[in-house]
Design an enzyme around this catalytic site. Structure first.
Site, short mmCIF file in Angstrom:
data_model
loop_
_atom_site.label_atom_id
_atom_site.label_comp_id
_atom_site.label_asym_id
_atom_site.label_seq_id
_atom_site.Cartn_x
_atom_site.Cartn_y
_atom_site.Cartn_z
N CYS A 1 2.67 1.01 12.00
CA CYS A 1 3.64 1.59 11.09
C CYS A 1 4.52 2.63 11.76
CB CYS A 1 2.92 2.22 9.89
SG CYS A 1 1.98 1.01 8.93
N GLY B 1 0.80 -1.21 0.00
CA GLY B 1 0.00 0.00 0.00
C GLY B 1 0.84 1.26 0.00
N SER B 2 1.96 1.24 0.71
CA SER B 2 2.81 2.43 0.76
C SER B 2 3.38 2.75 -0.61
CB SER B 2 3.95 2.23 1.77
OG SER B 2 3.45 2.19 3.09
N SER C 1 -3.86 -2.97 -0.18
CA SER C 1 -2.77 -3.85 0.27
C SER C 1 -3.32 -5.23 0.58
CB SER C 1 -2.08 -3.26 1.49
OG SER C 1 -1.02 -4.08 1.92
N GLY C 2 -2.57 -6.26 0.21
CA GLY C 2 -3.05 -7.63 0.37
C GLY C 2 -3.07 -8.14 1.79
N HIS C 3 -2.10 -7.72 2.62
CA HIS C 3 -1.99 -8.36 3.93
C HIS C 3 -3.04 -7.88 4.93
CE1 HIS C 3 0.21 -5.30 6.50
NE2 HIS C 3 0.35 -4.77 5.31
#
Length: 387
Positions: free
Chosen positions: A320, A69-70, A195-197
């Site tokens: 984060c 995502g970042s 984002s996948g996670h």
């Protein structure tokens, strides 16, 4: 152990692992190669692209795979900015660090950034967005739902304003994708990060939605992958995993919203009865499984360690920025003073959690808060010294 930090990351789902495994061994071909052996990998990538797009009502050709995502956030902001010789960007004061720090970087390059304030509930006012628009505004970026306090933003209203003013609109949907309904056309979204996670896929895979017709400068140069817009050999197993996780999230979304919202409400009802404990974020317009609180008279780090000793995995603010000793910029932006913001706790429930976990978590919070307050130098006669 009860894992209640799903906003930080989720467990990879068994179905996702099963879908990925063949592409580590049996179908290991490079999808960019022209021979027949590579076709299975190429087809799997395109099928995953369709699945990811379907969740948000996008076209498959509008999905570009990234590492996280970042990266997607960076590509969106820096990609738009690089198409202009300076200009003005609008964002909010409670964005993820991937947005905040990229905006700070762009400011050093000569771009102007307006950081919109939010209400005490963490909401961006669409009227503030409209008022901030200048003649040289090139981009509006507001997250779909906040990663710390869970407040869901009025994305459709902001998107409508952006479309009326012919300004590109990006949303960081990392916490929202697959958890709440999103439609890029109905909400007038031009760019969307995911984002996948956060939805049961592995760490290290994400995507950026780019509306057809929008041209961004490449963040990574060097090859023709992702239709020439993001170089680098495709991470086929992880892309397949993201596609599988996206399909499962869409299939189970309604059921998960119902289950997690009910668990969330029971947890909120229980913990807000603790003296000098308050909910942060919007009381109802929030992510289904996210409960964020501050408990006065207690440091967040001590709270987390003691919660872990009780068998509960949670977080204080955002994972984060967990290495920082400063209070969360999100909690400060909603008006909490430093000494209260330090006592934050985020519980993020996921579909792996069982009904009843929320009661055990509440009991642990009650037990731990009483224990720590008994030792706290700022807690006297059943209240904090500043009360």
């Amino acid at each position: 152990m009860i894992y209640a930090d799903n906003s930080a990351t989720t467990k990879v789902k068994p179905e996702v692992i099963d879908a990925m495994l063949p592409f580590f061994g049996e179908h290991y071909g490079n999808p960019s190669s022209l021979y027949a052996f590579a076709y299975d990998a190429k087809r799997a990538v395109e099928e995953a692209r369709e699945k990811v797009a379907e969740v948000i009502g996008a076209k498959s050709r509008e999905i570009f795979f990234t590492s996280c995502g970042s990266e997607s956030d960076n590509w969106a902001l820096r990609g738009v900015a690089s198409k202009f010789d300076g200009g003005h960007i609008i964002t909010s004061a409670i964005e993820h660090p991937a947005i905040m720090q990229t905006c700070k970087y762009l400011e050093k390059k000569g771009y102007r950034v307006t950081y919109l304030p939010v209400s005490e509930l963490g909401e961006v006012n669409p009227d503030d967005v409209r008022a901030a628009i200048c003649d040289d505004t090139i981009l509006i970026s507001v997250m779909t739902a906040n990663n710390e306090i869970g407040t869901i933003q009025p994305i459709a209203e902001i998107g409508k304003i952006a479309r009326e003013k012919k300004i590109l609109f990006h949303t960081d949907a990392v916490q929202a994708y697959g958890h709440i309904p999103i439609n890029v056309d109905e909400m007038n979204i031009d760019l969307l990060s995911l984002s996948g996670h956060k939805i049961g896929a592995p760490k290290g895979i994400g995507a950026l939605y780019i509306r057809t017709g929008i041209k961004l400068n490449n963040l990574i140069c060097g090859g023709g992958q992702e239709r020439g817009r993001r170089a680098g050999t495709e991470n086929v197993p992880y892309i397949v995993g993201l596609g599988c996780a996206a399909s499962l999230a869409a299939r189970d979304m309604e059921e998960n919203i119902k289950k997690l919202s009910a668990m969330r409400e029971r947890l909120i009802e229980r913990v807000t009865k603790i003296p000098y404990c308050r909910l942060t974020g919007h009381p109802t317009n929030r992510l289904p499984g996210l409960v964020s609180i501050v408990i006065e008279g207690i440091e967040g780090e001590a709270l987390l360690l003691n919660m872990f000793n009780e068998g509960i995995c949670a977080s204080s603010g955002s994972a984060c920025s967990s290495g920082s000793l400063d209070p969360s910029h999100v909690l400060l932006a909603i008006g909490l003073p430093h000494h209260i913001a330090h006592g934050s706790l985020r519980i993020s429930l996921g579909e792996e959690n069982e009904v009843g976990d929320e009661i055990k978590i509440a009991e642990a919070i009650e037990k731990v808060s009483a224990r720590l307050r008994a030792m706290s130098p700022v807690w006297e006669n059943g209240k904090p010294m500043w009360a």
